[in-house]
Motif scaffolding. Structure first.
Motif, short mmCIF file in Angstrom:
data_model
loop_
_atom_site.label_atom_id
_atom_site.label_comp_id
_atom_site.label_asym_id
_atom_site.label_seq_id
_atom_site.Cartn_x
_atom_site.Cartn_y
_atom_site.Cartn_z
N THR A 55 8.17 3.53 -1.09
CA THR A 55 8.15 3.04 -2.46
C THR A 55 9.57 3.12 -2.99
O THR A 55 10.45 3.73 -2.37
CB THR A 55 7.19 3.86 -3.34
OG1 THR A 55 7.57 5.24 -3.30
CG2 THR A 55 5.75 3.68 -2.89
N PHE A 56 9.79 2.53 -4.14
CA PHE A 56 11.14 2.40 -4.67
C PHE A 56 11.19 2.95 -6.09
O PHE A 56 10.25 2.82 -6.86
CB PHE A 56 11.57 0.93 -4.65
CG PHE A 56 11.53 0.35 -3.27
CD1 PHE A 56 12.64 0.40 -2.46
CD2 PHE A 56 10.37 -0.22 -2.78
CE1 PHE A 56 12.61 -0.11 -1.16
CE2 PHE A 56 10.31 -0.74 -1.49
CZ PHE A 56 11.43 -0.69 -0.67
N GLU A 57 12.33 3.54 -6.41
CA GLU A 57 12.52 4.13 -7.73
C GLU A 57 12.60 3.06 -8.81
O GLU A 57 12.11 3.25 -9.92
CB GLU A 57 13.79 4.98 -7.72
CG GLU A 57 13.86 5.97 -8.85
CD GLU A 57 15.00 6.94 -8.67
OE1 GLU A 57 15.81 7.03 -9.61
OE2 GLU A 57 15.09 7.58 -7.61
N THR A 58 13.21 1.92 -8.46
CA THR A 58 13.33 0.83 -9.43
C THR A 58 12.84 -0.47 -8.79
O THR A 58 12.85 -0.61 -7.56
CB THR A 58 14.78 0.63 -9.92
OG1 THR A 58 15.57 0.16 -8.81
CG2 THR A 58 15.38 1.91 -10.49
N ALA A 62 13.51 -2.51 -4.95
CA ALA A 62 12.48 -3.14 -4.13
C ALA A 62 12.87 -4.58 -3.79
O ALA A 62 12.75 -5.01 -2.64
CB ALA A 62 11.13 -3.10 -4.85
N LEU A 63 13.35 -5.32 -4.78
CA LEU A 63 13.79 -6.69 -4.53
C LEU A 63 14.94 -6.71 -3.53
O LEU A 63 14.96 -7.53 -2.61
CB LEU A 63 14.20 -7.38 -5.83
CG LEU A 63 14.73 -8.80 -5.67
CD1 LEU A 63 13.66 -9.72 -5.07
CD2 LEU A 63 15.22 -9.34 -7.00
N GLU A 64 15.87 -5.79 -3.67
CA GLU A 64 17.01 -5.72 -2.75
C GLU A 64 16.52 -5.46 -1.32
O GLU A 64 17.03 -6.07 -0.37
CB GLU A 64 17.97 -4.61 -3.19
CG GLU A 64 19.19 -4.51 -2.29
CD GLU A 64 20.16 -3.42 -2.73
OE1 GLU A 64 21.16 -3.25 -2.02
OE2 GLU A 64 19.94 -2.75 -3.75
N ALA A 65 15.53 -4.59 -1.16
CA ALA A 65 14.98 -4.31 0.18
C ALA A 65 14.37 -5.57 0.78
O ALA A 65 14.53 -5.84 1.98
CB ALA A 65 13.95 -3.20 0.10
N PRO A 89 12.90 -0.08 8.16
CA PRO A 89 13.28 1.34 8.04
C PRO A 89 12.57 2.00 6.87
O PRO A 89 12.56 1.48 5.77
CB PRO A 89 14.79 1.27 7.78
CG PRO A 89 15.22 -0.09 8.20
CD PRO A 89 14.02 -0.98 8.05
N SER A 90 11.96 3.15 7.12
CA SER A 90 11.21 3.85 6.06
C SER A 90 12.16 4.45 5.04
O SER A 90 11.76 4.75 3.93
CB SER A 90 10.31 4.92 6.65
OG SER A 90 11.09 5.88 7.34
N GLY A 91 13.42 4.61 5.38
CA GLY A 91 14.38 5.17 4.45
C GLY A 91 14.97 4.15 3.51
O GLY A 91 15.88 4.45 2.76
N ALA A 92 14.44 2.93 3.50
CA ALA A 92 15.00 1.87 2.67
C ALA A 92 14.74 2.07 1.19
O ALA A 92 15.38 1.51 0.35
CB ALA A 92 14.45 0.51 3.09
N GLY A 93 13.76 2.89 0.87
CA GLY A 93 13.41 3.08 -0.54
C GLY A 93 13.49 4.52 -0.95
O GLY A 93 14.02 5.36 -0.25
N GLY A 94 12.91 4.79 -2.13
CA GLY A 94 12.97 6.12 -2.70
C GLY A 94 11.90 7.02 -2.26
O GLY A 94 11.08 6.91 -1.46
#
Length: 94
Positions: A55-58, A62-65, A89-94
């Motif tokens: 998941t992503f903090e912002t 998420a859009l950037e990923a 990659p699972s490290g792509a987000g927060g």
């Protein structure tokens, strides 16, 4: 939120359709009223959903990923006939 009530979904202003290599993809970025983390989903031309585990903090992260994945994988990375699991990659987000 009352017990038994479904969470209210919050759709990002960054939800959009994207053309990649001549194919249209739907980018959905969603949060809820009970969890502020943003979830990323890409729906391909066959209606298959590709959801990031991370998941992503912002919503902009998420859009950037999604854009990085499109750039790195192209449309072919999403148009897998046998599976909808793509090892991003699972490290792509927060």
């Amino acid at each position: 939120m009352k017990k038994g009530q479904e969470p209210e979904l919050i759709y990002s202003e960054y939800c959009q359709d994207v053309m990649v290599d001549g194919y249209r993809f739907e980018v959905n970025i969603v949060s809820s009223d009970i969890d502020p983390a943003w979830c990323l989903e890409v729906v391909d031309i066959h209606g298959m959903s590709h959801v990031w585990e991370a998941t992503f903090e912002t919503d902009s992260e998420a859009l950037e990923a999604a854009m990085i994945a499109f750039n790195d994988e192209g449309a072919a990375g999403f148009l897998q006939p046998d599976t909808n699991v793509i090892p991003f990659p699972s490290g792509a987000g927060g």
